[in-house]
Every structure is written in structure tokens, then in C-alpha cells.
Write a protein that holds these residues in place. Sequence first.
Motif, PDB file in Angstrom:
ATOM      1  N   LEU A 190      -4.044 -13.482  24.826  1.00 22.18           N
ATOM      2  CA  LEU A 190      -3.808 -14.939  23.912  1.00 22.18           C
ATOM      3  C   LEU A 190      -3.635 -15.877  24.995  1.00 22.18           C
ATOM      4  CD1 LEU A 190      -1.076 -13.853  21.455  1.00 22.18           C
ATOM      5  CD2 LEU A 190      -3.543 -14.479  20.939  1.00 22.18           C
ATOM      6  N   GLY A 191      -3.416 -15.305  26.163  1.00 28.27           N
ATOM      7  CA  GLY A 191      -3.304 -16.495  27.284  1.00 28.27           C
ATOM      8  C   GLY A 191      -4.595 -17.189  27.452  1.00 28.27           C
ATOM      9  N   LEU A 192      -5.499 -16.074  27.419  1.00 28.39           N
ATOM     10  CA  LEU A 192      -7.113 -16.761  27.728  1.00 28.39           C
ATOM     11  C   LEU A 192      -7.436 -17.616  26.671  1.00 28.39           C
ATOM     12  CD1 LEU A 192      -9.639 -17.128  29.704  1.00 28.39           C
ATOM     13  CD2 LEU A 192     -10.191 -14.760  28.721  1.00 28.39           C
ATOM     14  N   ALA A 193      -7.279 -17.230  25.455  1.00 31.96           N
ATOM     15  CA  ALA A 193      -7.499 -17.531  24.282  1.00 31.96           C
ATOM     16  C   ALA A 193      -7.304 -19.021  24.071  1.00 31.96           C
ATOM     17  CB  ALA A 193      -7.032 -16.694  22.964  1.00 31.96           C
ATOM     18  N   ASP A 194      -5.823 -19.332  24.266  1.00 26.40           N
ATOM     19  CA  ASP A 194      -5.371 -20.694  24.216  1.00 26.40           C
ATOM     20  C   ASP A 194      -6.322 -21.784  25.324  1.00 26.40           C
ATOM     21  OD1 ASP A 194      -3.777 -19.817  26.547  1.00 26.40           O
ATOM     22  OD2 ASP A 194      -2.400 -21.257  26.137  1.00 26.40           O
ATOM     23  N   ASP A 195      -6.417 -21.170  26.423  1.00 30.13           N
ATOM     24  CA  ASP A 195      -7.066 -22.087  27.306  1.00 30.13           C
ATOM     25  C   ASP A 195      -8.445 -22.322  26.749  1.00 30.13           C
ATOM     26  OD1 ASP A 195      -4.754 -21.869  28.900  1.00 30.13           O
ATOM     27  OD2 ASP A 195      -5.560 -20.293  30.255  1.00 30.13           O
ATOM     28  N   VAL A 196      -9.265 -21.164  26.432  1.00 27.03           N
ATOM     29  CA  VAL A 196     -10.516 -21.498  26.082  1.00 27.03           C
ATOM     30  C   VAL A 196     -10.500 -22.427  24.834  1.00 27.03           C
ATOM     31  CG1 VAL A 196     -12.466 -20.188  25.006  1.00 27.03           C
ATOM     32  CG2 VAL A 196     -11.427 -19.361  26.972  1.00 27.03           C
ATOM     33  N   GLY A 197      -9.776 -21.914  23.858  1.00 25.87           N
ATOM     34  CA  GLY A 197      -9.609 -23.093  22.636  1.00 25.87           C
ATOM     35  C   GLY A 197      -9.395 -24.438  22.952  1.00 25.87           C
ATOM     36  N   VAL A 198      -8.456 -24.580  23.722  1.00 23.61           N
ATOM     37  CA  VAL A 198      -8.275 -26.129  24.209  1.00 23.61           C
ATOM     38  C   VAL A 198      -9.615 -26.742  24.865  1.00 23.61           C
ATOM     39  CG1 VAL A 198      -7.143 -27.625  25.485  1.00 23.61           C
ATOM     40  CG2 VAL A 198      -5.752 -25.818  24.165  1.00 23.61           C
ATOM     41  N   ALA A 199     -10.168 -25.907  25.640  1.00 19.81           N
ATOM     42  CA  ALA A 199     -11.528 -26.517  26.588  1.00 19.81           C
ATOM     43  C   ALA A 199     -12.535 -26.512  25.662  1.00 19.81           C
ATOM     44  CB  ALA A 199     -11.811 -25.216  27.692  1.00 19.81           C
ATOM     45  N   VAL A 200     -12.757 -25.719  24.655  1.00 20.58           N
ATOM     46  CA  VAL A 200     -13.963 -25.794  23.727  1.00 20.58           C
ATOM     47  C   VAL A 200     -13.613 -26.999  22.835  1.00 20.58           C
ATOM     48  CG1 VAL A 200     -15.077 -24.679  21.610  1.00 20.58           C
ATOM     49  CG2 VAL A 200     -14.845 -23.372  23.810  1.00 20.58           C
ATOM     50  N   TRP A 201     -12.633 -27.054  22.516  1.00 19.10           N
ATOM     51  CA  TRP A 201     -12.379 -28.215  21.475  1.00 19.10           C
ATOM     52  C   TRP A 201     -12.359 -29.504  22.081  1.00 19.10           C
ATOM     53  CZ3 TRP A 201      -8.254 -32.111  22.337  1.00 19.10           C
ATOM     54  CH2 TRP A 201      -8.370 -32.961  21.480  1.00 19.10           C
ATOM     55  N   LEU A 202     -11.756 -29.570  23.570  1.00 23.35           N
ATOM     56  CA  LEU A 202     -12.128 -30.955  24.070  1.00 23.35           C
ATOM     57  C   LEU A 202     -13.399 -31.163  24.345  1.00 23.35           C
ATOM     58  CD1 LEU A 202     -10.568 -33.023  25.843  1.00 23.35           C
ATOM     59  CD2 LEU A 202     -10.449 -31.421  27.769  1.00 23.35           C
ATOM     60  N   ALA A 203     -14.399 -30.226  24.843  1.00 26.84           N
ATOM     61  CA  ALA A 203     -15.803 -30.408  25.217  1.00 26.84           C
ATOM     62  C   ALA A 203     -16.547 -30.869  23.951  1.00 26.84           C
ATOM     63  CB  ALA A 203     -16.165 -29.242  25.712  1.00 26.84           C
ATOM     64  N   THR A 204     -16.262 -30.014  22.818  1.00 26.01           N
ATOM     65  CA  THR A 204     -17.220 -30.553  21.637  1.00 26.01           C
ATOM     66  C   THR A 204     -16.686 -31.619  21.035  1.00 26.01           C
ATOM     67  OG1 THR A 204     -15.589 -28.964  20.332  1.00 26.01           O
ATOM     68  CG2 THR A 204     -17.664 -27.923  21.196  1.00 26.01           C
ATOM     69  N   SER A 205     -15.293 -32.282  21.160  1.00 21.55           N
ATOM     70  CA  SER A 205     -14.657 -33.240  20.417  1.00 21.55           C
ATOM     71  C   SER A 205     -15.235 -34.481  21.418  1.00 21.55           C
ATOM     72  CB  SER A 205     -13.083 -32.960  20.566  1.00 21.55           C
ATOM     73  OG  SER A 205     -12.607 -34.304  19.802  1.00 21.55           O
ATOM     74  N   LEU A 206     -15.204 -34.301  22.702  1.00 19.37           N
ATOM     75  CA  LEU A 206     -15.643 -35.379  23.427  1.00 19.37           C
ATOM     76  C   LEU A 206     -17.314 -35.732  23.355  1.00 19.37           C
ATOM     77  CD1 LEU A 206     -13.869 -34.709  26.746  1.00 19.37           C
ATOM     78  CD2 LEU A 206     -13.852 -37.021  25.302  1.00 19.37           C
ATOM     79  N   MET A 207     -18.124 -34.670  23.114  1.00 17.48           N
ATOM     80  CA  MET A 207     -19.464 -34.890  23.104  1.00 17.48           C
ATOM     81  C   MET A 207     -19.551 -35.427  21.572  1.00 17.48           C
ATOM     82  SD  MET A 207     -21.112 -33.823  25.692  1.00 17.48           S
ATOM     83  CE  MET A 207     -19.834 -34.696  26.682  1.00 17.48           C
ATOM     84  N   ALA A 208     -18.866 -35.118  20.901  1.00 15.18           N
ATOM     85  CA  ALA A 208     -19.056 -35.787  19.285  1.00 15.18           C
ATOM     86  C   ALA A 208     -18.709 -37.220  19.342  1.00 15.18           C
ATOM     87  CB  ALA A 208     -18.307 -35.207  18.402  1.00 15.18           C
ATOM     88  N   GLU A 209     -17.634 -37.569  20.138  1.00 12.29           N
ATOM     89  CA  GLU A 209     -17.070 -38.859  20.041  1.00 12.29           C
ATOM     90  C   GLU A 209     -17.943 -39.861  20.913  1.00 12.29           C
ATOM     91  OE1 GLU A 209     -14.934 -41.845  19.006  1.00 12.29           O
ATOM     92  OE2 GLU A 209     -14.138 -39.644  18.693  1.00 12.29           O
ATOM     93  N   SER A 210     -18.588 -39.111  22.178  1.00  5.35           N
ATOM     94  CA  SER A 210     -19.642 -39.899  22.939  1.00  5.35           C
ATOM     95  C   SER A 210     -21.037 -40.024  22.024  1.00  5.35           C
ATOM     96  CB  SER A 210     -19.993 -39.076  24.047  1.00  5.35           C
ATOM     97  OG  SER A 210     -20.522 -37.988  23.768  1.00  5.35           O
ATOM     98  N   GLU A 211     -21.340 -39.309  21.122  1.00  7.47           N
ATOM     99  CA  GLU A 211     -22.470 -39.572  20.283  1.00  7.47           C
ATOM    100  C   GLU A 211     -22.183 -40.517  19.183  1.00  7.47           C
ATOM    101  OE1 GLU A 211     -25.406 -37.024  17.205  1.00  7.47           O
ATOM    102  OE2 GLU A 211     -24.096 -35.838  18.376  1.00  7.47           O
TER     103      GLU A 211
END
Length: 121
Positions: A82-103
Amino acid sequence: MRKSNRAAAGAAAWQAVQQAGSARPGAPTVWERASALPRMLGARIRGHYDGLSGSRLLLYVLGVVYVASPIDLVPELFVPFLGLADDVGVAVWLATSLMAESERFLHWERRDNYVQGHVVD
């Protein structure tokens, strides 16, 4: 977050961004979207681009701080998966959200003839 967990979060985020970019033909490349981020931030700060709300911008900043911070909400020491999952979840959300916003920003630039900080006549 430990260095190996940061690397895993970054790899998962990169994979999600790559898959999202290749899903739609004609969509901007990952490089185009990533290079639009500074322009988007600048246009938002100058008041030209209102597609990015202040609360959304704050969430992005908090996401970057959370991923970069050595302090975790769920420490890997107590609950490793779970310690890794929360970090991965935030990183994936951040990256995909920023890419969608920049598009969305790139579409706004093209639609409004607004290119790299200058109005095109």
C-alpha cells in the motif's frame, strides 16, 4: 518515499502517459504536451488561459510535493504494498492529468491563434 519506490512511481506514470498518447490518432505527442506545460503555466499566471482553475493548479502542486516528499501518507515500512501503491497512484494521476490538461491547452492555443505567448494576426 524511497528512491526505488520513486522510480517505480515514475515508470508507472510514464507508461500511463505513453499509452494515453498512443490511444488517439492525431492527438499531440507526449513531447508536444510536455513542452506545452511551461507555456500553459505562464498563460495561466498572466491571465490569458482560464482553462486551468486555481484549485486544479493547487492539486497539481500538492501532487508534485507528495511524490517528491520523503514523507508518505502510507509508509512503506508498515504496509509495503500500500505504501508503494499510494505513491504510484498519485504519480500516475499527476502525469495523466497534466498531459490531458496540456492537450486542452494546445487545442486552446490553436483555436484562439495563441502561440507561445504571442497573438498571431
